[in-house]
Write an enzyme that holds these catalytic residues in place. Sequence first.
Site, short mmCIF file in Angstrom:
data_model
loop_
_atom_site.label_atom_id
_atom_site.label_comp_id
_atom_site.label_asym_id
_atom_site.label_seq_id
_atom_site.Cartn_x
_atom_site.Cartn_y
_atom_site.Cartn_z
N LYS A 208 -4.04 9.87 -0.98
CA LYS A 208 -5.38 10.20 -1.45
C LYS A 208 -6.22 10.87 -0.37
CE LYS A 208 -5.23 8.82 -5.73
NZ LYS A 208 -5.23 9.82 -6.81
N SER B 4 -9.60 8.82 -3.93
CA SER B 4 -9.87 7.39 -4.06
C SER B 4 -10.63 6.92 -2.83
CB SER B 4 -8.56 6.61 -4.17
OG SER B 4 -8.78 5.22 -4.03
N TYR C 256 -0.52 4.97 -0.65
CA TYR C 256 -1.59 5.42 -1.54
C TYR C 256 -2.74 6.00 -0.73
CZ TYR C 256 -5.00 5.16 -5.37
OH TYR C 256 -5.95 5.46 -6.32
#
Length: 300
Positions: free
Chosen positions: A158, A141, A154
């Site tokens: 990622k 991401s 997150y």
Amino acid sequence: MLDGRVAVVTGSGRGLGRSYARALAAAGASVVVNDLDGDVAEETVRSIVDAGGSAVAEIGAVGGSEMAEALVARAVHEFGRLDVMVTNAGALRDKTLRNTTDEDFDLVVRSHLRGTFTCGRAAVARFREQGDGGRLVLVGSPAGQRASFGQTAYSASKGAIVAMMRTWAVENAKIGVTVNAIVPTALTRMVATVPGLAELVEQADRGEPVPEHVRRLGLGTPDDVAPVIVYLASADSAHVTGQAIAAGGDRIALWTHPAEVAERLHGGGWTSAGVAEAFAGPLKGELEDYLPTPLDFGGN
């Protein structure tokens, strides 16, 4: 393009994962659809089968080795082999550092990072057994590539996935396994909370076209990302490995590998005063920008 190939796509009941599974099937692959939500997984399978493709659902949350091994086993049991593993699944908890609990962090890291690790390990074991290579497509991401406010767990997951991809590419090159990471941007429900994107997500959900200027920035529908997944799953991509590939809207791009951007030497070693002088002088203009850009958001 993918006739005779077998793929597993984790987190493929909705959003990007659903588009990946449908595109792989449309290109000729047989697909194991995975999702925590059985209803949406079965819906994705039905859409593939109704379109003339081949797919089955394996329900459950990724993270542990049991689920990873079950996904590989289902592919082999149903279709005889495994050629492609796409590790798309993961949970999201948008919270700043001070508001992120241990439970939030563990959930996100377990689903994204540990789920990628266990599924990748299980897939490589099968590729080795088959002896004719394979394809790992990990999902990163923009949030893992640079700052993304409010996405501590997150972003960490990622970023680690892309780093892991580079190591796996080195480790598995000799057995004909390519390992790449897709860095997607798309109008999905996971990005609807990003300021300015909610209306675009609603328009896309209604089937309205994404404005051209938005598409050229790299933001479109999940279906715009899927062709890159199909390519990476194919025999044509045998020379592409160790890459982080941005995809979205009308745009694809390659992310650089991390590299040093400035260097200074000091004979005999550094003192703290010397370090301070370097950062006040020659290194001051070399400092990397840490602020996010408008499209730096995550989403599966």
